[in-house]
Design a protein around this motif. Structure first.
Motif, short mmCIF file in Angstrom:
data_model
loop_
_atom_site.label_atom_id
_atom_site.label_comp_id
_atom_site.label_asym_id
_atom_site.label_seq_id
_atom_site.Cartn_x
_atom_site.Cartn_y
_atom_site.Cartn_z
N HIS A 173 -8.14 67.26 26.15
CA HIS A 173 -8.80 66.86 24.91
C HIS A 173 -8.29 65.50 24.45
O HIS A 173 -9.06 64.61 24.09
CB HIS A 173 -8.56 67.95 23.85
N LEU A 174 -6.96 65.33 24.47
CA LEU A 174 -6.37 64.06 24.06
C LEU A 174 -6.79 62.92 24.99
O LEU A 174 -7.05 61.80 24.53
CB LEU A 174 -4.84 64.16 24.02
N LYS A 175 -6.88 63.19 26.27
CA LYS A 175 -7.32 62.17 27.23
C LYS A 175 -8.75 61.73 26.96
O LYS A 175 -9.08 60.55 27.09
CB LYS A 175 -7.19 62.68 28.67
N ARG A 176 -9.60 62.68 26.59
CA ARG A 176 -10.99 62.33 26.26
C ARG A 176 -11.05 61.48 25.00
O ARG A 176 -11.88 60.57 24.89
CB ARG A 176 -11.84 63.58 26.09
N LEU A 177 -10.17 61.77 24.03
CA LEU A 177 -10.14 60.99 22.79
C LEU A 177 -9.53 59.61 22.98
O LEU A 177 -9.86 58.68 22.24
CB LEU A 177 -9.33 61.74 21.71
N ASN A 178 -8.62 59.49 23.94
CA ASN A 178 -7.90 58.24 24.18
C ASN A 178 -8.01 57.84 25.65
O ASN A 178 -7.00 57.83 26.37
CB ASN A 178 -6.42 58.41 23.81
N ARG A 180 -8.21 55.16 27.25
CA ARG A 180 -7.50 53.97 27.74
C ARG A 180 -5.98 54.12 27.71
O ARG A 180 -5.28 53.26 28.20
CB ARG A 180 -7.92 52.76 26.94
N SER A 181 -5.51 55.20 27.13
CA SER A 181 -4.06 55.41 27.06
C SER A 181 -3.52 55.77 28.44
O SER A 181 -4.09 56.60 29.14
CB SER A 181 -3.72 56.54 26.09
N LYS A 182 -2.40 55.15 28.80
CA LYS A 182 -1.79 55.44 30.10
C LYS A 182 -0.95 56.70 30.04
O LYS A 182 -0.75 57.37 31.04
CB LYS A 182 -0.93 54.26 30.53
N SER A 183 -0.43 57.03 28.86
CA SER A 183 0.34 58.28 28.72
C SER A 183 -0.05 58.96 27.41
O SER A 183 -0.41 58.30 26.44
CB SER A 183 1.84 58.01 28.75
N ILE A 184 0.02 60.26 27.43
CA ILE A 184 -0.33 61.07 26.27
C ILE A 184 0.92 61.80 25.81
O ILE A 184 1.58 62.46 26.61
CB ILE A 184 -1.43 62.11 26.63
N THR A 185 1.23 61.66 24.53
CA THR A 185 2.35 62.41 23.96
C THR A 185 1.86 63.14 22.72
O THR A 185 0.92 62.68 22.04
CB THR A 185 3.54 61.50 23.59
N TYR A 186 2.50 64.26 22.43
CA TYR A 186 2.15 65.03 21.24
C TYR A 186 3.32 65.93 20.92
O TYR A 186 4.20 66.15 21.75
CB TYR A 186 0.87 65.84 21.46
#
Length: 105
Positions: free
Chosen positions: A39-44, A46-52
């Motif tokens: 879900h976060l990847k779909r929202l972002n 262009r982000s190379k890494s996802i943190t939460y």
């Protein structure tokens, strides 16, 4: 192996209902985390890494219209339903265990 069926309805759209089968509670909890990460990847995109953090994950779970885990009970040959609060407790336990393991390396 304890068969688990995860039932998810993310929005009010009935067509969005889905389910996934897992072999253990931990595997199911990891699957929910991966669902949030996707879900976060779909929202972002262009982000190379996802943190939460865990509170953001729990907000995601709380926003779902429905999220239920059905855990198979071998002794009765039936499934027991568990709600999102149970899911959040299990995710917290899993992430705590993983953090302890990473801290000991």
């Amino acid at each position: 192996m304890t068969p688990i069926r995860l039932l998810v309805q993310p929005t009010q759209r009935i067509e969005g209902r889905t389910y996934a089968d897992y072999g253990s509670v931990d595997e199911c909890m990891e699957g929910i985390c991966k669902m949030y990460e996707e879900h976060l990847k779909r929202l972002n995109p262009r982000s190379k890494s996802i943190t939460y953090d865990v509170s953001q994950l729990f907000e995601f779970i709380d926003r779902m219209v429905d999220l239920t885990c059905m855990v198979f009970l071998e002794d009765t040959q039936t499934y027991k339903s568990h709600n999102r609060e149970w899911v959040k407790e299990r995710i917290y336990m899993l992430l705590s265990q993983q953090a302890q393991l990473e801290g000991s390396e």
